[in-house]
Design a protein around this motif. Sequence first.
Motif, PDB file in Angstrom:
ATOM      1  N   LEU A 552       0.811  -1.210   0.000  1.00 28.16           N
ATOM      2  CA  LEU A 552       0.000   0.000   0.000  1.00 28.16           C
ATOM      3  C   LEU A 552       0.845   1.260   0.000  1.00 28.16           C
ATOM      4  N   PHE A 553       1.882   1.282   0.874  1.00 34.00           N
ATOM      5  CA  PHE A 553       2.592   2.544   1.063  1.00 34.00           C
ATOM      6  C   PHE A 553       4.009   2.253   1.527  1.00 34.00           C
ATOM      7  N   THR A 554       4.937   3.015   1.007  1.00 37.21           N
ATOM      8  CA  THR A 554       6.305   2.936   1.492  1.00 37.21           C
ATOM      9  C   THR A 554       6.839   4.346   1.669  1.00 37.21           C
ATOM     10  N   ALA A 555       7.685   4.512   2.689  1.00 37.53           N
ATOM     11  CA  ALA A 555       8.361   5.786   2.925  1.00 37.53           C
ATOM     12  C   ALA A 555       9.769   5.469   3.384  1.00 37.53           C
ATOM     13  N   SER A 556      10.750   6.138   2.813  1.00 36.58           N
ATOM     14  CA  SER A 556      12.128   5.812   3.153  1.00 36.58           C
ATOM     15  C   SER A 556      12.991   7.063   3.143  1.00 36.58           C
ATOM     16  N   ASN A 557      14.106   6.953   3.861  1.00 36.98           N
ATOM     17  CA  ASN A 557      15.132   7.990   3.856  1.00 36.98           C
ATOM     18  C   ASN A 557      16.379   7.372   3.247  1.00 36.98           C
ATOM     19  N   PHE A 558      16.713   7.829   2.010  1.00 34.70           N
ATOM     20  CA  PHE A 558      17.832   7.215   1.312  1.00 34.70           C
ATOM     21  C   PHE A 558      19.156   7.486   2.022  1.00 34.70           C
ATOM     22  N   ALA A 559      19.222   8.582   2.751  1.00 34.84           N
ATOM     23  CA  ALA A 559      20.487   8.953   3.391  1.00 34.84           C
ATOM     24  C   ALA A 559      20.886   7.974   4.491  1.00 34.84           C
ATOM     25  N   ASN A 560      19.928   7.474   5.292  1.00 33.69           N
ATOM     26  CA  ASN A 560      20.267   6.571   6.395  1.00 33.69           C
ATOM     27  C   ASN A 560      19.597   5.205   6.285  1.00 33.69           C
ATOM     28  N   SER A 561      18.927   4.949   5.155  1.00 33.10           N
ATOM     29  CA  SER A 561      18.341   3.628   4.867  1.00 33.10           C
ATOM     30  C   SER A 561      17.228   3.245   5.827  1.00 33.10           C
ATOM     31  N   GLU A 562      16.576   4.197   6.425  1.00 29.53           N
ATOM     32  CA  GLU A 562      15.443   3.892   7.302  1.00 29.53           C
ATOM     33  C   GLU A 562      14.160   4.011   6.493  1.00 29.53           C
ATOM     34  N   SER A 563      13.157   3.170   6.861  1.00 28.04           N
ATOM     35  CA  SER A 563      11.932   3.165   6.069  1.00 28.04           C
ATOM     36  C   SER A 563      10.761   2.643   6.873  1.00 28.04           C
ATOM     37  N   CYS A 564       9.567   2.909   6.333  1.00 26.44           N
ATOM     38  CA  CYS A 564       8.316   2.369   6.845  1.00 26.44           C
ATOM     39  C   CYS A 564       7.523   1.823   5.673  1.00 26.44           C
ATOM     40  N   THR A 565       6.842   0.730   5.928  1.00 29.83           N
ATOM     41  CA  THR A 565       6.057   0.085   4.880  1.00 29.83           C
ATOM     42  C   THR A 565       4.717  -0.343   5.439  1.00 29.83           C
ATOM     43  N   ILE A 566       3.696  -0.093   4.624  1.00 32.16           N
ATOM     44  CA  ILE A 566       2.377  -0.670   4.914  1.00 32.16           C
ATOM     45  C   ILE A 566       2.147  -1.711   3.832  1.00 32.16           C
ATOM     46  N   ASP A 567       2.134  -2.979   4.239  1.00 28.56           N
ATOM     47  CA  ASP A 567       2.071  -4.049   3.244  1.00 28.56           C
ATOM     48  C   ASP A 567       0.655  -4.281   2.770  1.00 28.56           C
ATOM     49  N   GLN A 568       0.504  -5.358   1.953  1.00 29.72           N
ATOM     50  CA  GLN A 568      -0.788  -5.666   1.366  1.00 29.72           C
ATOM     51  C   GLN A 568      -1.853  -5.981   2.394  1.00 29.72           C
ATOM     52  N   ASN A 569      -1.429  -6.369   3.604  1.00 29.64           N
ATOM     53  CA  ASN A 569      -2.380  -6.670   4.684  1.00 29.64           C
ATOM     54  C   ASN A 569      -2.525  -5.502   5.643  1.00 29.64           C
ATOM     55  N   ALA A 570      -2.030  -4.337   5.213  1.00 26.99           N
ATOM     56  CA  ALA A 570      -2.123  -3.114   6.002  1.00 26.99           C
ATOM     57  C   ALA A 570      -1.287  -3.181   7.261  1.00 26.99           C
ATOM     58  N   HIS A 690      10.850  -9.070   6.906  1.00 29.46           N
ATOM     59  CA  HIS A 690      10.532  -8.048   5.897  1.00 29.46           C
ATOM     60  C   HIS A 690      11.778  -7.609   5.133  1.00 29.46           C
ATOM     61  N   THR A 691      12.736  -8.499   5.052  1.00 23.65           N
ATOM     62  CA  THR A 691      13.978  -8.148   4.371  1.00 23.65           C
ATOM     63  C   THR A 691      13.736  -7.837   2.896  1.00 23.65           C
ATOM     64  N   ALA A 692      12.898  -8.656   2.238  1.00 24.75           N
ATOM     65  CA  ALA A 692      12.664  -8.470   0.799  1.00 24.75           C
ATOM     66  C   ALA A 692      12.014  -7.125   0.520  1.00 24.75           C
ATOM     67  N   GLU A 693      10.979  -6.762   1.311  1.00 25.82           N
ATOM     68  CA  GLU A 693      10.308  -5.487   1.090  1.00 25.82           C
ATOM     69  C   GLU A 693      11.256  -4.315   1.313  1.00 25.82           C
ATOM     70  N   THR A 694      12.047  -4.438   2.377  1.00 25.76           N
ATOM     71  CA  THR A 694      12.988  -3.353   2.667  1.00 25.76           C
ATOM     72  C   THR A 694      14.024  -3.222   1.558  1.00 25.76           C
ATOM     73  N   GLN A 695      14.483  -4.365   1.046  1.00 26.03           N
ATOM     74  CA  GLN A 695      15.466  -4.338  -0.020  1.00 26.03           C
ATOM     75  C   GLN A 695      14.876  -3.744  -1.303  1.00 26.03           C
ATOM     76  N   LYS A 696      13.637  -4.087  -1.595  1.00 28.57           N
ATOM     77  CA  LYS A 696      12.984  -3.548  -2.788  1.00 28.57           C
ATOM     78  C   LYS A 696      12.824  -2.042  -2.691  1.00 28.57           C
ATOM     79  N   GLN A 697      12.438  -1.595  -1.509  1.00 29.64           N
ATOM     80  CA  GLN A 697      12.305  -0.157  -1.313  1.00 29.64           C
ATOM     81  C   GLN A 697      13.660   0.528  -1.457  1.00 29.64           C
ATOM     82  N   ARG A 698      14.689  -0.122  -0.950  1.00 27.64           N
ATOM     83  CA  ARG A 698      16.028   0.427  -1.068  1.00 27.64           C
ATOM     84  C   ARG A 698      16.464   0.495  -2.537  1.00 27.64           C
ATOM     85  N   GLU A 699      16.163  -0.574  -3.277  1.00 26.09           N
ATOM     86  CA  GLU A 699      16.531  -0.598  -4.689  1.00 26.09           C
ATOM     87  C   GLU A 699      15.805   0.495  -5.473  1.00 26.09           C
TER      88      GLU A 699
END
Length: 742
Positions: A552-570, A690-699
């Motif tokens: 649903l939603f992703t938010a990340s900070n490219f500078a320090n690799s921190e992020s938040c994700t709302i997955d398909q199950n909210a 959640h390694t895969a989601e975090t990695q995808k967001q990073r990519e």
Amino acid sequence: MKRPRLAVIAVSLVLFCGFTALAFAQTTSASTSPSGAVPTLINYSGVLKDSTGKTLTSVTGVTFLIYTDEQGGSPLWLETQNVTPDRSGHYTVQLGSTTATGLPTDLFQNGEARWLAVQVADQAEQPRIMLLSVPYAMKAGDAQTIGGLPPSAFVLAPSPGSNNGELAGTSTPGGSNNAITRNGTSDVTTAGGTVNAIPLFSTSTNIQNSILSQNGTSAVSAAGNLSATGELAAGGAAGGHTAKGTVEVDAGNTNNGSYLPGLSFGGGGESIASNRAGTANKDGIDFYTKDARRMSITNGGDVGIATATPSHLLEVDGTTSTTTAQIAMVSPGTDAAISLKNTNTANGGREYWIDSGSGAAGIGSGNFAVWDDTALAARFVIGPTGNVGIGTTSPGAPLDVVSSSPFGIYASDSANPATGSSAAAIYGEATATSGAAWGVEGVTASGDENGYGVYGLANNTDPLKGGIGVYGQSYAYIGTGVFGQYGTSQSETGLIYIGYPMGMWADSGKATPTFGFALVATADDTTAGFFVNNASDAPTLSVEADNSTGTLFTASNFANSESCTIDQNANLTCSGSVSGVVPVDGGSRQLAVSAIASPKNWFEDFGSGQLVNGLAVITLDSDFIQTVNTEIDYKVFPVPNGDCKGLYVTHKTATSFEVRELGGGMSNVAFDYRITALRKRYENVRFADHTAETQKQRETAERMHARKGNGQSHDPQHNPLLMPSVSPAIRPQAELQPAAVR
């Protein structure tokens, strides 16, 4: 030298006045000469053949001509007869039989050679043949005349004693004299003269026919060239005079002067001339005023004004040495065009055509165009249906602009905000009520990141007033004000959600690569996206995934690799803490409170109860039971509110549990409790990966940063390579804030 052919002439001998002469043979006919006169006809025999040498056997028109020379010159005499040949093409004619007087008697008087030419109808003149001595027997006709006139034409000069200058004559029966005066008139009879011909003294003692003839008293005709050493005047009274028939000025091209022959009018240098010998407009016609050529018609039919060598059907050139403009009509092929040309090519002079035709010049069939003939390209086209094209010969819309430059259309307006005036640099309106229609369409084929389909600029320098670079508006219930799409086909998701009214719509397109965005917003020291909503029952920002596995939603900070994700199950997953913010000190400060994180999905509930004789039964909240799985173990933590031996929990069921006092106590103490149970469907989830989601967001973030530009601005106003040729002044403006946060 080739010897001349000899004509076959049938002759007979005639004795007259004691002289023997060779005469023309003739048959008895209506043209038979009077008794004692020399015949004026010549028998001639020949064979009729066409230009291929085939014998002619039908009635054919044949022209007979007599010349003084074997080649060249004008004929002394000619006539045309209908000749009837026999089966072998042979024929015999009597030359001179077409007139009552036959051949002119003066043809053979001077003793010079005569040549006969034969010309069959629609064929070239055959080689001339020389007439032998027999025809010269016609000279014997002079034996009947004195200088070609009968003796009765001559009288004795008056005697000095004659009365009143009268000449002696015969007496009439009445006794009166039949006198002839010098100034009187008398009929002259001669066998050699031609009716209506004016006599000519060919020698001092000989009179013969001239080329002049007179019909009655109103007209004089000339059979040959008419030369006048003085002025040639017609009439003498005021008014015009008409020349009927064909008037030829040196039609035989015998005068090869520089600008002759010609016709001159008045004394101001007005004339019409033909250059027969020169190179400028050879064999054409030139018109002069003040002795200067003003207009020319070439021998090919092209007309030139101020030019003697037009290269088009009609060409108008500058009339001074400093004028380089030309106007010409161009229609040698299937197009009809007017050419406008500046011949000063050193200073950028070009040739343009206003062209309409079938497309021979590349303008497109049925189009009306402005054609750049220097570059051989159509610049402006109006199609047969009224569509206007710039840079294209097949416009598919009311205005179709195709450009190889950075801008398809660039426009600006001069509206003055201080006076409240308004203007639209570009205004497009499509009034079609059905089907596809565009008010304004912008297309760029540039592969550069600075290619623009549509570019809008608002340049209001007032910091308290805004401006809009591109404005889109829709009144349709399911319409869109501004629509942006990648590719040529709308995405499948976009096709589903088309039934909503939208101010702006971004679509990634059906052919989007695996990595792409429907909408991107960037910023430096301000907010990249700002959303304001005043609706009481609608979210300010709504994010929806239409796939069971889509995030649903992703938010990340490219500078320090921190992020938040709302997955398909909210599920909200953040690399940092999940905190709340609460006001303190009367709202002057905002403090963060962190949520408790657990490796499993626990839901908690709190409540209160009281022992009765050491026992209390607590029923679980019905809503709480629906969110957790109480069929498996759950945790209860009771806390007494008074003195007792202590509390413990027993007999836990899916809907209730018991609280008892330790040691068999029988007190009636009150207590609070905290209950936690595993969320339904998450009972077995512990430390979810959640390694895969975090990695995808990073990519994704890395891809965006890897495609960073070279520092060149996308804004044409700050890009010297893309700067419009005419651009409004750009001045720094005060920072503008949305009205909601001012």
